[in-house]
Design a protein around this motif. Structure first.
Motif, PDB file in Angstrom:
ATOM      1  N   ILE A 141      -5.219   7.239   9.427  1.00 37.25           N
ATOM      2  CA  ILE A 141      -5.998   8.284   8.763  1.00 37.25           C
ATOM      3  C   ILE A 141      -5.057   8.963   7.780  1.00 37.25           C
ATOM      4  O   ILE A 141      -3.906   9.256   8.107  1.00 37.25           O
ATOM      5  N   LEU A 142      -5.539   9.153   6.560  1.00 35.25           N
ATOM      6  CA  LEU A 142      -4.724   9.701   5.472  1.00 35.25           C
ATOM      7  C   LEU A 142      -5.466  10.839   4.789  1.00 35.25           C
ATOM      8  O   LEU A 142      -6.682  10.940   4.903  1.00 35.25           O
ATOM      9  N   THR A 143      -4.723  11.628   4.053  1.00 36.18           N
ATOM     10  CA  THR A 143      -5.344  12.616   3.175  1.00 36.18           C
ATOM     11  C   THR A 143      -5.039  12.220   1.737  1.00 36.18           C
ATOM     12  O   THR A 143      -3.948  11.749   1.431  1.00 36.18           O
ATOM     13  N   SER A 144      -6.033  12.391   0.891  1.00 33.76           N
ATOM     14  CA  SER A 144      -5.878  12.089  -0.524  1.00 33.76           C
ATOM     15  C   SER A 144      -6.645  13.154  -1.293  1.00 33.76           C
ATOM     16  O   SER A 144      -7.875  13.137  -1.301  1.00 33.76           O
ATOM     17  N   GLY A 145      -5.918  14.075  -1.867  1.00 27.38           N
ATOM     18  CA  GLY A 145      -6.586  15.198  -2.531  1.00 27.38           C
ATOM     19  C   GLY A 145      -7.325  16.029  -1.500  1.00 27.38           C
ATOM     20  O   GLY A 145      -6.743  16.503  -0.537  1.00 27.38           O
ATOM     21  N   ASP A 146      -8.623  16.150  -1.665  1.00 28.70           N
ATOM     22  CA  ASP A 146      -9.445  16.911  -0.719  1.00 28.70           C
ATOM     23  C   ASP A 146     -10.160  16.012   0.284  1.00 28.70           C
ATOM     24  O   ASP A 146     -10.964  16.493   1.076  1.00 28.70           O
ATOM     25  N   ASP A 147      -9.887  14.710   0.244  1.00 22.86           N
ATOM     26  CA  ASP A 147     -10.594  13.768   1.102  1.00 22.86           C
ATOM     27  C   ASP A 147      -9.753  13.327   2.295  1.00 22.86           C
ATOM     28  O   ASP A 147      -8.521  13.307   2.238  1.00 22.86           O
ATOM     29  N   PHE A 148     -10.468  12.946   3.360  1.00 27.64           N
ATOM     30  CA  PHE A 148      -9.849  12.308   4.517  1.00 27.64           C
ATOM     31  C   PHE A 148     -10.272  10.849   4.475  1.00 27.64           C
ATOM     32  O   PHE A 148     -11.450  10.538   4.310  1.00 27.64           O
ATOM     33  N   ILE A 149      -9.310   9.955   4.616  1.00 26.29           N
ATOM     34  CA  ILE A 149      -9.564   8.519   4.504  1.00 26.29           C
ATOM     35  C   ILE A 149      -9.099   7.838   5.786  1.00 26.29           C
ATOM     36  O   ILE A 149      -7.990   8.100   6.259  1.00 26.29           O
ATOM     37  N   PHE A 150      -9.949   6.982   6.332  1.00 26.92           N
ATOM     38  CA  PHE A 150      -9.517   6.144   7.446  1.00 26.92           C
ATOM     39  C   PHE A 150      -9.577   4.697   6.984  1.00 26.92           C
ATOM     40  O   PHE A 150     -10.586   4.259   6.438  1.00 26.92           O
ATOM     41  N   ARG A 151      -8.481   3.968   7.207  1.00 27.73           N
ATOM     42  CA  ARG A 151      -8.403   2.544   6.858  1.00 27.73           C
ATOM     43  C   ARG A 151      -7.988   1.752   8.086  1.00 27.73           C
ATOM     44  O   ARG A 151      -6.989   2.070   8.734  1.00 27.73           O
ATOM     45  N   TYR A 152      -8.754   0.714   8.381  1.00 30.37           N
ATOM     46  CA  TYR A 152      -8.338  -0.206   9.429  1.00 30.37           C
ATOM     47  C   TYR A 152      -7.203  -1.063   8.910  1.00 30.37           C
ATOM     48  O   TYR A 152      -7.146  -1.374   7.711  1.00 30.37           O
ATOM     49  N   GLN A 153      -6.304  -1.472   9.809  1.00 26.04           N
ATOM     50  CA  GLN A 153      -5.246  -2.374   9.385  1.00 26.04           C
ATOM     51  C   GLN A 153      -5.873  -3.728   9.049  1.00 26.04           C
ATOM     52  O   GLN A 153      -6.966  -4.050   9.506  1.00 26.04           O
ATOM     53  N   LYS A 154      -5.177  -4.519   8.247  1.00 25.20           N
ATOM     54  CA  LYS A 154      -5.743  -5.775   7.738  1.00 25.20           C
ATOM     55  C   LYS A 154      -6.122  -6.754   8.836  1.00 25.20           C
ATOM     56  O   LYS A 154      -7.100  -7.475   8.716  1.00 25.20           O
ATOM     57  N   ASP A 155      -5.364  -6.784   9.915  1.00 22.62           N
ATOM     58  CA  ASP A 155      -5.638  -7.745  10.984  1.00 22.62           C
ATOM     59  C   ASP A 155      -6.343  -7.105  12.188  1.00 22.62           C
ATOM     60  O   ASP A 155      -6.304  -7.640  13.295  1.00 22.62           O
ATOM     61  N   ALA A 156      -7.015  -5.974  11.973  1.00 21.89           N
ATOM     62  CA  ALA A 156      -7.719  -5.287  13.067  1.00 21.89           C
ATOM     63  C   ALA A 156      -8.867  -6.153  13.587  1.00 21.89           C
ATOM     64  O   ALA A 156      -9.609  -6.751  12.819  1.00 21.89           O
ATOM     65  N   LEU A 157      -8.974  -6.217  14.894  1.00 13.76           N
ATOM     66  CA  LEU A 157     -10.041  -6.972  15.544  1.00 13.76           C
ATOM     67  C   LEU A 157     -11.223  -6.045  15.834  1.00 13.76           C
ATOM     68  O   LEU A 157     -11.045  -4.832  15.957  1.00 13.76           O
ATOM     69  N   PRO A 158     -12.417  -6.604  15.963  1.00 11.53           N
ATOM     70  CA  PRO A 158     -13.598  -5.768  16.233  1.00 11.53           C
ATOM     71  C   PRO A 158     -13.465  -4.882  17.474  1.00 11.53           C
ATOM     72  O   PRO A 158     -14.010  -3.788  17.502  1.00 11.53           O
ATOM     73  N   ASN A 159     -12.710  -5.314  18.484  1.00  9.96           N
ATOM     74  CA  ASN A 159     -12.581  -4.501  19.697  1.00  9.96           C
ATOM     75  C   ASN A 159     -11.656  -3.301  19.512  1.00  9.96           C
ATOM     76  O   ASN A 159     -11.550  -2.470  20.402  1.00  9.96           O
ATOM     77  N   THR A 160     -11.005  -3.177  18.357  1.00  8.60           N
ATOM     78  CA  THR A 160     -10.172  -2.004  18.082  1.00  8.60           C
ATOM     79  C   THR A 160     -10.918  -0.952  17.254  1.00  8.60           C
ATOM     80  O   THR A 160     -10.320   0.009  16.793  1.00  8.60           O
ATOM     81  N   ALA A 161     -12.216  -1.147  17.083  1.00  8.04           N
ATOM     82  CA  ALA A 161     -13.034  -0.178  16.343  1.00  8.04           C
ATOM     83  C   ALA A 161     -12.949   1.183  17.021  1.00  8.04           C
ATOM     84  O   ALA A 161     -12.977   1.278  18.242  1.00  8.04           O
ATOM     85  N   ILE A 162     -12.847   2.229  16.226  1.00  5.13           N
ATOM     86  CA  ILE A 162     -12.689   3.569  16.790  1.00  5.13           C
ATOM     87  C   ILE A 162     -14.018   4.234  17.105  1.00  5.13           C
ATOM     88  O   ILE A 162     -14.053   5.228  17.816  1.00  5.13           O
ATOM     89  N   SER A 163     -15.109   3.694  16.568  1.00  6.75           N
ATOM     90  CA  SER A 163     -16.419   4.293  16.770  1.00  6.75           C
ATOM     91  C   SER A 163     -17.488   3.267  16.428  1.00  6.75           C
ATOM     92  O   SER A 163     -17.270   2.394  15.587  1.00  6.75           O
TER      93      SER A 163
END
Length: 105
Positions: free
Chosen positions: A18-40
């Motif tokens: 999870i990152l901040t960019s200006g006024d936004d919050f951004i969540f990026r999955y890692q490139k090799d993330a598997l479906p079972n690592t979904a956060i929601s």
């Protein structure tokens, strides 16, 4: 101290950042993330980022509230800017709600 990036994981492994960019919050999955690592269920693993003006709800539920929040603000106000990313870094891994854990660098 402003937290710009935090690592996010689930019991199945590292999910992304999870990152901040200006006024936004951004969540990026890692490139090799598997479906079972979904956060929601509402944030499935995908290549595109999830961007919001406010902190994503799955992370908001791990923020301190009430007395705990007031104590943190009072004790940290003179030294750091108390923002959602800092609060998440302080409380996101010690007692996570649900399966998401947040770790600072």
């Amino acid at each position: 101290m402003k937290m710009a990036s935090l690592k996010v994981s689930t019991p199945e492994g590292h999910s992304g950042r999870i990152l901040t960019s200006g006024d936004d919050f951004i969540f990026r999955y890692q490139k090799d993330a598997l479906p079972n690592t979904a956060i929601s269920l509402s944030m499935p693993v995908r290549a595109d980022e999830f961007r919001r003006r406010d902190l994503h709800p799955v992370f908001q539920m791990n923020l301190p509230e009430g007395y705990m929040l007031e104590q943190l603000r009072n004790r940290l106000a003179k030294t750091v800017n108390v923002d959602p990313m800092l609060l998440l870094a302080l409380s996101g891994s010690s007692s996570p709600i649900g399966r998401v854990q947040v770790h600072s660098e």
